[in-house]
Motif scaffolding. Sequence first.
Motif, PDB file in Angstrom:
ATOM      1  N   VAL A  76      21.678  -4.876   1.794  1.00 20.01           N
ATOM      2  CA  VAL A  76      22.316  -5.103   3.092  1.00 20.01           C
ATOM      3  C   VAL A  76      22.872  -3.769   3.575  1.00 20.01           C
ATOM      4  O   VAL A  76      23.662  -3.127   2.889  1.00 20.01           O
ATOM      5  N   ILE A  77      22.419  -3.331   4.738  1.00 22.26           N
ATOM      6  CA  ILE A  77      22.885  -2.070   5.303  1.00 22.26           C
ATOM      7  C   ILE A  77      24.187  -2.292   6.059  1.00 22.26           C
ATOM      8  O   ILE A  77      25.139  -1.542   5.904  1.00 22.26           O
ATOM      9  N   LYS A  78      24.216  -3.332   6.896  1.00 17.57           N
ATOM     10  CA  LYS A  78      25.439  -3.642   7.625  1.00 17.57           C
ATOM     11  C   LYS A  78      25.331  -5.021   8.251  1.00 17.57           C
ATOM     12  O   LYS A  78      24.244  -5.549   8.420  1.00 17.57           O
ATOM     13  N   GLN A 118       0.796  -1.219   0.000  1.00 16.42           N
ATOM     14  CA  GLN A 118       0.000   0.000   0.000  1.00 16.42           C
ATOM     15  C   GLN A 118       0.829   1.271   0.000  1.00 16.42           C
ATOM     16  O   GLN A 118       0.465   2.256  -0.612  1.00 16.42           O
ATOM     17  N   THR A 119       1.939   1.267   0.693  1.00 13.46           N
ATOM     18  CA  THR A 119       2.714   2.501   0.837  1.00 13.46           C
ATOM     19  C   THR A 119       3.917   2.565  -0.078  1.00 13.46           C
ATOM     20  O   THR A 119       4.429   3.648  -0.347  1.00 13.46           O
ATOM     21  N   GLY A 120       4.382   1.430  -0.527  1.00 13.43           N
ATOM     22  CA  GLY A 120       5.594   1.421  -1.333  1.00 13.43           C
ATOM     23  C   GLY A 120       6.825   1.731  -0.500  1.00 13.43           C
ATOM     24  O   GLY A 120       7.899   1.985  -1.023  1.00 13.43           O
ATOM     25  N   ALA A 121       6.652   1.727   0.799  1.00 13.12           N
ATOM     26  CA  ALA A 121       7.740   2.059   1.708  1.00 13.12           C
ATOM     27  C   ALA A 121       8.734   0.913   1.801  1.00 13.12           C
ATOM     28  O   ALA A 121       8.508  -0.177   1.297  1.00 13.12           O
ATOM     29  N   VAL A 122       9.817   1.181   2.468  1.00 12.05           N
ATOM     30  CA  VAL A 122      10.805   0.148   2.741  1.00 12.05           C
ATOM     31  C   VAL A 122      10.743  -0.193   4.219  1.00 12.05           C
ATOM     32  O   VAL A 122      10.275   0.596   5.029  1.00 12.05           O
ATOM     33  N   THR A 123      11.176  -1.374   4.549  1.00  5.40           N
ATOM     34  CA  THR A 123      11.269  -1.769   5.949  1.00  5.40           C
ATOM     35  C   THR A 123      12.695  -2.205   6.226  1.00  5.40           C
ATOM     36  O   THR A 123      13.402  -2.663   5.330  1.00  5.40           O
ATOM     37  N   VAL A 124      13.099  -2.057   7.461  1.00  5.99           N
ATOM     38  CA  VAL A 124      14.433  -2.473   7.877  1.00  5.99           C
ATOM     39  C   VAL A 124      14.259  -3.624   8.849  1.00  5.99           C
ATOM     40  O   VAL A 124      13.434  -3.573   9.755  1.00  5.99           O
ATOM     41  N   LYS A 125      15.032  -4.670   8.629  1.00  9.65           N
ATOM     42  CA  LYS A 125      14.850  -5.892   9.398  1.00  9.65           C
ATOM     43  C   LYS A 125      16.187  -6.584   9.583  1.00  9.65           C
ATOM     44  O   LYS A 125      17.064  -6.475   8.732  1.00  9.65           O
ATOM     45  N   ALA A 126      16.341  -7.284  10.698  1.00  4.85           N
ATOM     46  CA  ALA A 126      17.535  -8.103  10.915  1.00  4.85           C
ATOM     47  C   ALA A 126      17.261  -9.485  10.323  1.00  4.85           C
ATOM     48  O   ALA A 126      16.235 -10.092  10.596  1.00  4.85           O
ATOM     49  N   SER A 127      18.176  -9.954   9.494  1.00  5.33           N
ATOM     50  CA  SER A 127      18.004 -11.243   8.850  1.00  5.33           C
ATOM     51  C   SER A 127      19.371 -11.893   8.675  1.00  5.33           C
ATOM     52  O   SER A 127      20.262 -11.311   8.049  1.00  5.33           O
ATOM     53  N   ASN A 128      19.536 -13.077   9.239  1.00  6.67           N
ATOM     54  CA  ASN A 128      20.778 -13.843   9.105  1.00  6.67           C
ATOM     55  C   ASN A 128      22.012 -13.040   9.506  1.00  6.67           C
ATOM     56  O   ASN A 128      23.019 -13.055   8.801  1.00  6.67           O
ATOM     57  N   GLY A 129      21.932 -12.317  10.607  1.00 11.87           N
ATOM     58  CA  GLY A 129      23.081 -11.575  11.094  1.00 11.87           C
ATOM     59  C   GLY A 129      23.390 -10.306  10.334  1.00 11.87           C
ATOM     60  O   GLY A 129      24.465  -9.740  10.469  1.00 11.87           O
ATOM     61  N   GLN A 130      22.442  -9.847   9.504  1.00 11.11           N
ATOM     62  CA  GLN A 130      22.638  -8.618   8.747  1.00 11.11           C
ATOM     63  C   GLN A 130      21.408  -7.728   8.893  1.00 11.11           C
ATOM     64  O   GLN A 130      20.290  -8.218   9.033  1.00 11.11           O
ATOM     65  N   MET A 131      21.634  -6.418   8.846  1.00 10.96           N
ATOM     66  CA  MET A 131      20.517  -5.491   8.833  1.00 10.96           C
ATOM     67  C   MET A 131      20.220  -5.209   7.365  1.00 10.96           C
ATOM     68  O   MET A 131      21.101  -4.761   6.623  1.00 10.96           O
ATOM     69  N   VAL A 132      19.005  -5.520   6.931  1.00 13.21           N
ATOM     70  CA  VAL A 132      18.658  -5.366   5.525  1.00 13.21           C
ATOM     71  C   VAL A 132      17.468  -4.428   5.362  1.00 13.21           C
ATOM     72  O   VAL A 132      16.599  -4.347   6.219  1.00 13.21           O
TER      73      VAL A 132
END
Length: 70
Positions: free
Chosen positions: A50-52, A26-40
């Motif tokens: 991958v952010i870090k 609905q928003t086309g926004a992005v989300t930030v989530k921790a996944s497999n030891g990485q912030m994505v």
Amino acid sequence: MQVAEQLIPELAAKAGRNAYRTTLKQTGAVTVKASNGQMVERKRDGSFTVIKSLAVDKRVKPGTVLKRIS
């Protein structure tokens, strides 16, 4: 009643996943989530950046606001 109560965790998880998908659509926004030891950062089209990498023992208190450093 006990059978219905046993379904609550499963229903809550499903509702959370559906809310996540709906928000992206609905928003086309992005989300930030921790996944497999990485912030994505996940985007609406399903791509991610991958952010870090996160330290294994890194703990974040619920409700902590994180800001991305450009």
